[in-house]
Enzyme design. Structure first.
Site, PDB file in Angstrom:
ATOM      1  N   TYR A 191      -1.261  -6.638  13.867  1.00  0.00           N
ATOM      2  CA  TYR A 191      -2.015  -5.924  12.520  1.00  0.00           C
ATOM      3  C   TYR A 191      -1.435  -4.411  12.684  1.00  0.00           C
ATOM      4  O   TYR A 191      -0.949  -3.982  11.564  1.00  0.00           O
ATOM      5  CB  TYR A 191      -3.448  -5.942  12.641  1.00  0.00           C
ATOM      6  CG  TYR A 191      -4.300  -5.121  11.514  1.00  0.00           C
ATOM      7  CD1 TYR A 191      -4.413  -5.965  10.211  1.00  0.00           C
ATOM      8  CD2 TYR A 191      -4.347  -3.847  11.756  1.00  0.00           C
ATOM      9  CE1 TYR A 191      -5.067  -5.217   9.065  1.00  0.00           C
ATOM     10  CE2 TYR A 191      -5.318  -3.133  10.547  1.00  0.00           C
ATOM     11  CZ  TYR A 191      -5.588  -3.858   9.579  1.00  0.00           C
ATOM     12  OH  TYR A 191      -6.040  -3.145   8.454  1.00  0.00           O
ATOM     13  N   THR A 249     -16.256  -3.961   5.011  1.00  0.00           N
ATOM     14  CA  THR A 249     -15.970  -5.140   3.957  1.00  0.00           C
ATOM     15  C   THR A 249     -16.069  -6.481   4.780  1.00  0.00           C
ATOM     16  O   THR A 249     -16.261  -6.479   5.954  1.00  0.00           O
ATOM     17  CB  THR A 249     -14.353  -4.910   3.652  1.00  0.00           C
ATOM     18  OG1 THR A 249     -13.462  -4.784   4.824  1.00  0.00           O
ATOM     19  CG2 THR A 249     -14.115  -3.923   3.170  1.00  0.00           C
ATOM     20  N   ILE A 267     -12.178  -4.111  -0.515  1.00  0.00           N
ATOM     21  CA  ILE A 267     -11.316  -2.878  -0.902  1.00  0.00           C
ATOM     22  C   ILE A 267     -10.644  -3.337  -2.312  1.00  0.00           C
ATOM     23  O   ILE A 267     -10.838  -2.619  -3.482  1.00  0.00           O
ATOM     24  CB  ILE A 267     -10.396  -2.037   0.077  1.00  0.00           C
ATOM     25  CG1 ILE A 267     -11.061  -1.626   1.009  1.00  0.00           C
ATOM     26  CG2 ILE A 267      -9.696  -0.843  -0.615  1.00  0.00           C
ATOM     27  CD1 ILE A 267     -10.248  -0.809   2.430  1.00  0.00           C
ATOM     28  N   SER A 316     -11.779  -9.585  -2.785  1.00  0.00           N
ATOM     29  CA  SER A 316     -12.779  -9.221  -1.494  1.00  0.00           C
ATOM     30  C   SER A 316     -12.710  -7.652  -1.322  1.00  0.00           C
ATOM     31  O   SER A 316     -11.625  -7.164  -1.605  1.00  0.00           O
ATOM     32  CB  SER A 316     -12.516  -9.863  -0.292  1.00  0.00           C
ATOM     33  OG  SER A 316     -13.131  -9.563   0.694  1.00  0.00           O
ATOM     34  N   LYS A 342       1.159  -2.881  10.008  1.00  0.00           N
ATOM     35  CA  LYS A 342       0.560  -1.312   9.413  1.00  0.00           C
ATOM     36  C   LYS A 342       1.459  -0.383   9.272  1.00  0.00           C
ATOM     37  O   LYS A 342       1.692   0.616   8.375  1.00  0.00           O
ATOM     38  CB  LYS A 342      -0.745  -1.231   9.595  1.00  0.00           C
ATOM     39  CG  LYS A 342      -1.669  -2.259   9.201  1.00  0.00           C
ATOM     40  CD  LYS A 342      -1.873  -2.281   7.768  1.00  0.00           C
ATOM     41  CE  LYS A 342      -2.465  -3.403   7.073  1.00  0.00           C
ATOM     42  NZ  LYS A 342      -2.667  -3.492   5.636  1.00  0.00           N
ATOM     43  N   SER A 348      -3.061   1.259   7.317  1.00  0.00           N
ATOM     44  CA  SER A 348      -4.401   1.477   8.142  1.00  0.00           C
ATOM     45  C   SER A 348      -4.330   2.489   8.983  1.00  0.00           C
ATOM     46  O   SER A 348      -3.171   2.719   9.277  1.00  0.00           O
ATOM     47  CB  SER A 348      -4.789   0.091   8.765  1.00  0.00           C
ATOM     48  OG  SER A 348      -5.500   0.432   9.930  1.00  0.00           O
TER      49      SER A 348
HETATM   50  N1  LIG Z   1     -11.831  -2.336   5.761  1.00  0.00           N
HETATM   51  C1  LIG Z   1     -11.250  -1.491   6.625  1.00  0.00           C
HETATM   52  O1  LIG Z   1     -12.010  -0.585   7.218  1.00  0.00           O
HETATM   53  C2  LIG Z   1      -9.747  -1.205   6.509  1.00  0.00           C
HETATM   54  C3  LIG Z   1      -8.989  -0.115   7.208  1.00  0.00           C
HETATM   55  C4  LIG Z   1      -7.778   0.116   7.206  1.00  0.00           C
HETATM   56  C5  LIG Z   1      -7.131  -0.524   6.380  1.00  0.00           C
HETATM   57  N2  LIG Z   1      -7.609  -1.564   5.621  1.00  0.00           N
HETATM   58  C6  LIG Z   1      -6.714  -2.432   4.667  1.00  0.00           C
HETATM   59  O2  LIG Z   1      -7.180  -2.572   3.368  1.00  0.00           O
HETATM   60  C7  LIG Z   1      -6.901  -4.028   2.773  1.00  0.00           C
HETATM   61  C8  LIG Z   1      -8.066  -4.544   2.379  1.00  0.00           C
HETATM   62  O3  LIG Z   1      -8.933  -4.725   3.270  1.00  0.00           O
HETATM   63  P1  LIG Z   1     -10.388  -5.302   3.369  1.00  0.00           P
HETATM   64  O4  LIG Z   1     -11.090  -4.646   4.489  1.00  0.00           O
HETATM   65  O5  LIG Z   1     -10.950  -4.999   1.951  1.00  0.00           O
HETATM   66  O6  LIG Z   1     -10.196  -6.761   3.845  1.00  0.00           O
HETATM   67  P2  LIG Z   1     -10.897  -8.272   3.237  1.00  0.00           P
HETATM   68  O7  LIG Z   1     -12.207  -7.986   2.821  1.00  0.00           O
HETATM   69  O8  LIG Z   1     -10.498  -9.055   4.054  1.00  0.00           O
HETATM   70  O9  LIG Z   1      -9.997  -8.633   1.840  1.00  0.00           O
HETATM   71  C9  LIG Z   1      -8.396  -8.822   1.993  1.00  0.00           C
HETATM   72  C10 LIG Z   1      -8.114  -9.417   0.649  1.00  0.00           C
HETATM   73  O10 LIG Z   1      -6.719  -9.686   0.933  1.00  0.00           O
HETATM   74  C11 LIG Z   1      -6.544 -11.053   0.645  1.00  0.00           C
HETATM   75  N3  LIG Z   1      -5.390 -11.863   1.386  1.00  0.00           N
HETATM   76  C12 LIG Z   1      -5.628 -12.192   2.861  1.00  0.00           C
HETATM   77  N4  LIG Z   1      -4.280 -12.632   3.038  1.00  0.00           N
HETATM   78  C13 LIG Z   1      -3.701 -13.062   1.775  1.00  0.00           C
HETATM   79  C14 LIG Z   1      -2.704 -13.686   1.519  1.00  0.00           C
HETATM   80  N5  LIG Z   1      -1.949 -14.303   2.482  1.00  0.00           N
HETATM   81  N6  LIG Z   1      -2.395 -13.971   0.265  1.00  0.00           N
HETATM   82  C15 LIG Z   1      -3.019 -13.504  -0.691  1.00  0.00           C
HETATM   83  N7  LIG Z   1      -4.216 -12.683  -0.491  1.00  0.00           N
HETATM   84  C16 LIG Z   1      -4.456 -12.500   1.043  1.00  0.00           C
HETATM   85  C17 LIG Z   1      -7.907 -11.804   0.979  1.00  0.00           C
HETATM   86  O11 LIG Z   1      -7.912 -13.119   0.190  1.00  0.00           O
HETATM   87  P3  LIG Z   1      -9.019 -14.264   0.859  1.00  0.00           P
HETATM   88  O12 LIG Z   1     -10.352 -13.840   0.522  1.00  0.00           O
HETATM   89  O13 LIG Z   1      -8.548 -15.551   0.365  1.00  0.00           O
HETATM   90  O14 LIG Z   1      -8.652 -14.141   2.249  1.00  0.00           O
HETATM   91  C18 LIG Z   1      -8.872 -10.839   0.389  1.00  0.00           C
HETATM   92  O15 LIG Z   1      -8.766 -10.697  -1.080  1.00  0.00           O
HETATM   93  C19 LIG Z   1      -5.959  -4.543   3.932  1.00  0.00           C
HETATM   94  O16 LIG Z   1      -4.817  -4.589   3.647  1.00  0.00           O
HETATM   95  C20 LIG Z   1      -6.524  -3.798   5.185  1.00  0.00           C
HETATM   96  O17 LIG Z   1      -5.515  -3.869   6.174  1.00  0.00           O
HETATM   97  C21 LIG Z   1      -8.933  -1.825   5.792  1.00  0.00           C
END
Ligand SMILES: NC(=O)c1ccc[n+]([C@@H]2O[C@H](COP(=O)([O-])OP(=O)(O)OC[C@H]3O[C@@H](n4cnc5c(N)ncnc54)[C@H](OP(=O)(O)O)[C@@H]3O)[C@@H](O)[C@H]2O)c1
Length: 341
Positions: free
Chosen positions: A224, A259, A72, A70, A228, A195
Site C-alpha cells: 500500500y 472510515t 473519504i 465509502s 502511495k 497517504s
Molecule cells: N482513511 C485514512 O485514514 C486514509 C489515510 C491515508 C490515505 N487514505 C486514502 O484515502 C482513500 C479513501 O480511503 P478510505 O479510508 O475512505 O477507504 P474506504 O472507506 O475503504 O473507501 C475506499 C473506496 O474505494 C473503492 N475501491 C476500492 N478498490 C476499488 C476498485 N478496484 N475499483 C473501484 N473502486 C474501488 C471502495 O469501493 P468498495 O466499497 O466497493 O470496496 C470505496 O468506495 C484511499 O485512497 C486511501 O488510500 C485514507
C-alpha cells in the site's frame, strides 16, 4: 526616551510575527506526525489555512470522484455537491453506487449526481469506461483519484498486476490519459489521494519484479505504502505533462481518517486511534479545496491541510531520477500509453 513607531508599521510587524508563528507551528505539526495527522492537526490549522471555497463556486462544473461509495470519497462527493458541482459518483459495486447516489440526492435535494461503475484495477474495464466517459462529457473540471484498497496476501488484478499497483497507480494513470482531452477543455484539476504512509516507503521501482512486488515476502501495508509513494511521483509527472493544458495536477494525503476502510484493513490502529481520527469530511477537505480553488502549486505538488508539504521525511533522499524513469516507463508499458517523461 520613547521612540514613536507608526501604527501601520506595528500592525505589519504583528501580522508578520503571527504568520511566522503559524508557519513554525504548522511545520512542527507536520514533523510530529501524530498530532498533525489527527483531528487536532486540522482543527488547529483551520485557524490560519487559506479561505474556504466560495459557496456555489462549482455550479456548472463536473467533478469525478473515484471510490465514492465509502469513507473519504463518499464525504467528498457530498462536499462537491454542496458547492454546486455535478458529481460523477464512482464505485465498482453497482448496488453501493446506487445507495451512495440515493443518499447524496436525499441529503442535497437538487444535486446532479451521475452514477459511474468501473473496477479501477481492471485496465480493460477502465479503457472502455474512460473512453465512453470522454465521449459522453463535453468537459470535466475535476477528477479525484480516491479509490483505495489494501490486501493481506499478494493478489492480482484481471490483467495479472499486483492489486495495490493496479488500483492505485495503473488504473488511475490510464484513466487520466483517457480523460486528459476532456480535462483540457476548461481549466481543471486532478488530485491523487495518496497517504502519509508513503513517507514510510521509498520508491521501489528498480525493475518490473520490484514494481509488481514479486520479490521478497509480501506485506500488504508495505505494498500500500509503496504504491502511495508511486502516486506522488506519477502525479508530479502528470503535473508537468498537463500544465500546458491548464490542468492542475496535485497529490495529497488526508491525515488519519475514521472510515470503513481503516476499520477493515487496520483494526488495531483503528481501535487505538479512534477518538483522535478525523471525520471523512475533514479528510476530504484538501481535495475539495484543491479542485474548487486551483491554488498555485509548485513541484512536487504534494499537499496536506491546504498547504504544500515535502515528499520526503528528513532522513530520506530525494527521488532517484533513474527510479522515477523506471516507474514512468513501466506504467506506460503496462497501460499501453505514451511515456510521460
Ligand atoms: N482513511 C485514512 O485514514 C486514509 C489515510 C491515508 C490515505 N487514505 C486514502 O484515502 C482513500 C479513501 O480511503 P478510505 O479510508 O475512505 O477507504 P474506504 O472507506 O475503504 O473507501 C475506499 C473506496 O474505494 C473503492 N475501491 C476500492 N478498490 C476499488 C476498485 N478496484 N475499483 C473501484 N473502486 C474501488 C471502495 O469501493 P468498495 O466499497 O466497493 O470496496 C470505496 O468506495 C484511499 O485512497 C486511501 O488510500 C485514507
Amino acid at each position: 526616551m520613547c521612540r514613536t513607531i507608526p501604527s501601520g508599521v506595528l500592525g505589519r510587524l504583528a501580522r508578520f510575527e503571527a504568520m511566522a508563528l503559524t508557519t513554525v507551528l504548522d511545520a512542527a505539526l507536520d514533523r510530529a506526525v501524530a498530532p498533525g495527522y489527527t483531528r487536532l492537526g486540522s482543527s488547529l490549522r483551520r485557524r490560519w489555512w487559506p479561505a474556504d471555497p466560495e459557496p456555489g463556486c462549482l455550479v456548472g462544473r463536473r467533478v469525478l470522484v473515484t471510490g465514492a461509495t465509502s469513507g473519504i470519497g463518499e464525504a467528498m462527493a457530498a462536499s462537491f455537491a454542496e458547492l454546486g458541482a455535478t458529481v460523477h459518483l464512482h464505485g465498482r459495486n453497482p448496488a453501493k453506487v446506487a445507495a451512495s447516489a440515493r443518499a447524496l440526492r436525499l441529503s442535497h435535494p437538487g444535486a446532479e449526481v451521475v452514477e459511474e461503475i468501473c473496477d479501477i484495477s481492471d485496465l480493460d474495464a477502465v479503457r472502455t469506461w474512460g473512453a465512453e466517459l470522454a465521449e459522453r462529457l463535453p468537459a470535466l473540471h475535476g477528477v479525484v483519484h480516491n479509490a483505495g484498497t489494501m490486501t493481506r496476501e499478494r493478489t492480482e488484478s484481471a490483467q495479472g498486476h499486483e492489486m495495490s499497483l493496479a488500483a492505485h497507480v495503473l488504473g488511475p494513470h490510464l484513466l487520466t490519459h483517457l480523460l486528459a482531452p476532456t480535462l483540457a477543455v476548461e481549466p481543471a484539476s486532478v488530485v491523487w489521494m495518496s497517504s502519509g504512509g508513503m513517507y514510510g516507503a521509498g520508491l521501489r521501482t528498480a525493475d518490473a519484479d520490484e514494481i509488481e512486488y514479486r520479490t521478497g515476502s509480501f506485506n500488504g501495508v508495505q505494498a500500500y505504502a509503496r504504491t502511495k509513494r508511486m502516486q506522488v511521483v506519477l502525479a508530479e509527472a502528470w503535473a508537468h505533462r498537463l500544465a500546458p493544458d491548464a490542468t492542475l495536477v496535485t497529490s495529497m494525503h488526508p491525515g488519519w481518517v475514521r472510515t470503513p476502510g481503516v476499520s477493515e484493513h487496520l483494526p488495531a490502529f483503528d481501535r487505538i486511534t479512534r477518538p483522535t481520527l478525523r471525520t471523512p469530511t475533514d479528510g476530504a477537505d484538501t481535495a475539495v479545496w484543491l479542485v474548487a480553488t486551483r491554488p498555485e502549486s509548485h513541484a512536487p505538488h504534494f499537499w496536506h491541510d491546504r498547504a504544500q508539504r515535502p515528499t520526503t521525511a528528513g532522513w530520506q533522499r530525494d527521488e532517484d531520477p533513474a527510479r522515477v524513469a523506471s516507474l514512468v516507463s513501466y506504467v506506460a508499458e503496462a497501460t499501453g500509453t505514451p511515456p510521460l517523461a
